[in-house]
Each structure stands twice: as C-alpha cells, then as structure tokens.
Design an enzyme around this catalytic site. Structure first.
Site, PDB file in Angstrom:
ATOM      1  N   LYS A  15      53.151  95.946 -56.555  1.00 38.42           N
ATOM      2  CA  LYS A  15      53.785  94.918 -57.395  1.00 38.42           C
ATOM      3  C   LYS A  15      52.815  93.801 -57.744  1.00 38.42           C
ATOM      4  O   LYS A  15      52.676  93.429 -58.895  1.00 38.42           O
ATOM      5  CB  LYS A  15      54.957  94.244 -56.672  1.00 38.42           C
ATOM      6  CG  LYS A  15      56.165  95.060 -56.434  1.00 38.42           C
ATOM      7  CD  LYS A  15      57.270  94.189 -55.860  1.00 38.42           C
ATOM      8  CE  LYS A  15      56.870  93.471 -54.583  1.00 38.42           C
ATOM      9  NZ  LYS A  15      56.744  94.299 -53.391  1.00 38.42           N
ATOM     10  N   ARG A  90      64.653  88.863 -53.693  1.00 41.43           N
ATOM     11  CA  ARG A  90      64.379  89.860 -52.682  1.00 41.43           C
ATOM     12  C   ARG A  90      65.633  90.231 -51.891  1.00 41.43           C
ATOM     13  O   ARG A  90      65.591  91.038 -50.989  1.00 41.43           O
ATOM     14  CB  ARG A  90      63.341  89.296 -51.725  1.00 41.43           C
ATOM     15  CG  ARG A  90      62.295  90.273 -51.296  1.00 41.43           C
ATOM     16  CD  ARG A  90      61.310  89.512 -50.432  1.00 41.43           C
ATOM     17  NE  ARG A  90      60.260  90.352 -49.945  1.00 41.43           N
ATOM     18  CZ  ARG A  90      59.056  90.431 -50.494  1.00 41.43           C
ATOM     19  NH1 ARG A  90      58.756  89.746 -51.565  1.00 41.43           N
ATOM     20  NH2 ARG A  90      58.145  91.203 -49.958  1.00 41.43           N
ATOM     21  N   ARG A 129      45.028  98.050 -47.008  1.00 42.46           N
ATOM     22  CA  ARG A 129      44.944  96.669 -47.475  1.00 42.46           C
ATOM     23  C   ARG A 129      44.683  95.709 -46.304  1.00 42.46           C
ATOM     24  O   ARG A 129      43.961  94.722 -46.438  1.00 42.46           O
ATOM     25  CB  ARG A 129      46.253  96.271 -48.173  1.00 42.46           C
ATOM     26  CG  ARG A 129      46.240  94.841 -48.680  1.00 42.46           C
ATOM     27  CD  ARG A 129      47.457  94.540 -49.515  1.00 42.46           C
ATOM     28  NE  ARG A 129      48.609  94.223 -48.706  1.00 42.46           N
ATOM     29  CZ  ARG A 129      49.840  94.030 -49.193  1.00 42.46           C
ATOM     30  NH1 ARG A 129      50.066  94.149 -50.484  1.00 42.46           N
ATOM     31  NH2 ARG A 129      50.841  93.735 -48.405  1.00 42.46           N
ATOM     32  N   ARG A 135      45.577  90.521 -43.651  1.00 43.98           N
ATOM     33  CA  ARG A 135      46.869  89.843 -43.635  1.00 43.98           C
ATOM     34  C   ARG A 135      47.575  90.042 -42.314  1.00 43.98           C
ATOM     35  O   ARG A 135      47.665  91.158 -41.814  1.00 43.98           O
ATOM     36  CB  ARG A 135      47.756  90.387 -44.773  1.00 43.98           C
ATOM     37  CG  ARG A 135      47.627  89.589 -46.040  1.00 43.98           C
ATOM     38  CD  ARG A 135      48.386  90.233 -47.167  1.00 43.98           C
ATOM     39  NE  ARG A 135      49.813  90.430 -46.886  1.00 43.98           N
ATOM     40  CZ  ARG A 135      50.705  90.648 -47.844  1.00 43.98           C
ATOM     41  NH1 ARG A 135      50.338  90.679 -49.109  1.00 43.98           N
ATOM     42  NH2 ARG A 135      51.971  90.835 -47.539  1.00 43.98           N
ATOM     43  N   ARG A 146      58.923  95.654 -42.346  1.00 44.53           N
ATOM     44  CA  ARG A 146      59.058  95.178 -43.720  1.00 44.53           C
ATOM     45  C   ARG A 146      59.687  96.245 -44.617  1.00 44.53           C
ATOM     46  O   ARG A 146      60.446  95.933 -45.537  1.00 44.53           O
ATOM     47  CB  ARG A 146      57.703  94.741 -44.285  1.00 44.53           C
ATOM     48  CG  ARG A 146      57.326  93.339 -43.806  1.00 44.53           C
ATOM     49  CD  ARG A 146      55.858  93.045 -43.933  1.00 44.53           C
ATOM     50  NE  ARG A 146      55.350  93.277 -45.266  1.00 44.53           N
ATOM     51  CZ  ARG A 146      54.099  93.673 -45.537  1.00 44.53           C
ATOM     52  NH1 ARG A 146      53.257  93.897 -44.562  1.00 44.53           N
ATOM     53  NH2 ARG A 146      53.731  93.837 -46.766  1.00 44.53           N
TER      54      ARG A 146
END
Ligand code: ADP
Length: 193
Positions: A15, A90, A129, A135, A146
């Site tokens: 996204k 969300r 990632r 992160r 998640r």
C-alpha cells in the site's frame, strides 16, 4: 488526474509503496497514518510515545488519536482536490469518522483501492522489509498479530465500500512497476465508468 482515494490491503501488500508512486503520477499528496506516527516516534514527540506503545505490539493506535490526526491533515488546502489515504480507515469505526470528516469538508471520496495479495506472501515480504527498514513492528510474532488485526478489524470495511460501489480490487503481486501499471489502468477505467 486528481482524485480522493483510499488504499487498503493487508500489511505488506505494498500500500505504502503504491500510494507513493501513484500519488506522484497523479500529482496529489499521500496521507499515510503509519508514516506520520513513525515520524512522531523518531522525533520523540508525546504523540510518538503514545503511538509507539501500540504500534510496537502490532495493535491499532486508539481511534480518537488517529481520527483527530486525519481530520487535521485533511483540513489542509493541498489535499482539498485530491489525496491518497494510506492506512486509514483501518476499522469500521474509522469509516464513520472519515464519512463525517469528509462531509464536514463538503467533499466526497472517488474510490477505494484494495490491493490483493495472498497471506503466504505477506510474512516473507515483511520479514524482508524488516531487514531493510529496521521497523520495530516487523518481527515475525508481531507481523502475525498484525495480519490477525487486519482480518478482524480492517477486512470488514472492504464490504462497506463494496456495497457503496466504491471498491476497486487490484492484484498486488508482481513488481512495483507491474502493480502500478495495473493500478493506473483499472483506476482510469473505474473513475470514468
Ligand atoms: P502496515 O500496513 O504494513 O501494517 P502501516 O505503516 O500502515 O503498516 O501501520 C503501522 C502501524 O501504525 C499499525 O500496525 C498501527 O499500529 C498504526 N496505525 C496506522 N494507521 C492506523 C490507523 N488508521 N488506526 C490505528 N492505528 C494505525
């Protein structure tokens, strides 16, 4: 081509990446709640500290905090005629909050892009990632959480926009360029339908 768009899809669907390239192509700003929170976290603001306590565990930041942030950003002049919202709404509550914000601003949404990607592909993409971006919410346990939060909280809003005839589904597999081309083509068809 200016349009007011939402981008939805599971974590790792791309996204953020697609919102960015598409926004450049259309000449409109992106509003990414995740990156706004991350920038507060790295600057150590009060909002950042609060957000981190949720984000690090893979949970959603409380609605009142996120709604206020989005209302504030959407009220600025540069996004009046077009924007891509990435990461908001969300959950079902945020859909109503956004409806209210847009109606207060007397503007309406043009479409909701859903990027589709199989669950199996998500974990791999996010772990990759994690190595690049470091992160805190990209560890395997947090990623799985998640994905669960996405299925429970976020997936239901897809039905809402589908019923409103605003949903546009795009296959999110392939390279960034392949997805972008597919996205631009379906968006043009959709907006001129
Ligand atoms: P991803 O889509 O890969 O999960 P994001 O950058 O969109 O990554 O979001 C990272 C985290 O930021 C989320 O897990 C959540 O904790 C928080 N967040 C982002 N957008 C929202 C939102 N609309 N409501 C609540 N929390 C949010």
């Amino acid at each position: 081509m200016k349009a007011r768009l939402i981008m939805v899809g599971p974590p790792g669907a791309g996204k953020g990446t697609q919102a960015k390239v598409l926004a450049e192509k259309l000449g409109i700003p992106t509003i990414s709640t995740g990156s706004i929170f991350r920038s507060h976290i790295s600057q150590g603001t009060e909002l950042g500290q609060l957000a981190a306590s949720y984000i690090d565990g893979g949970n959603l930041v409380p609605d009142e905090v996120t709604d206020a942030l989005v209302r504030d950003r959407l009220s600025q002049d540069d996004v009046r005629d077009g924007f891509i919202l990435d990461g908001y709404p969300r959950n079902v509550h945020q859909v109503s909050a956004l409806d209210q914000i847009l109606s207060d601003l007397e503007v309406s949404l043009d479409g909701v892009v859903k990027l589709d990607i199989p669950d199996e592909a998500i974990v791999g993409r996010l772990l990759k990632r994690a190595q690049i971006e470091n992160r805190a919410d990209d560890t395997e346990d947090v990623i799985r959480h998640r994905i669960e939060v996405y299925h429970q909280e976020t997936a239901p809003l897809i039905d809402i926009y589908q019923e409103r005839g605003q949903l546009l589904q795009v296959d999110g597999t392939g390279t960034i360029d392949e997805v972008l081309q597919r996205l631009v083509q379906s968006l043009q068809d959709f907006l001129t339908r």
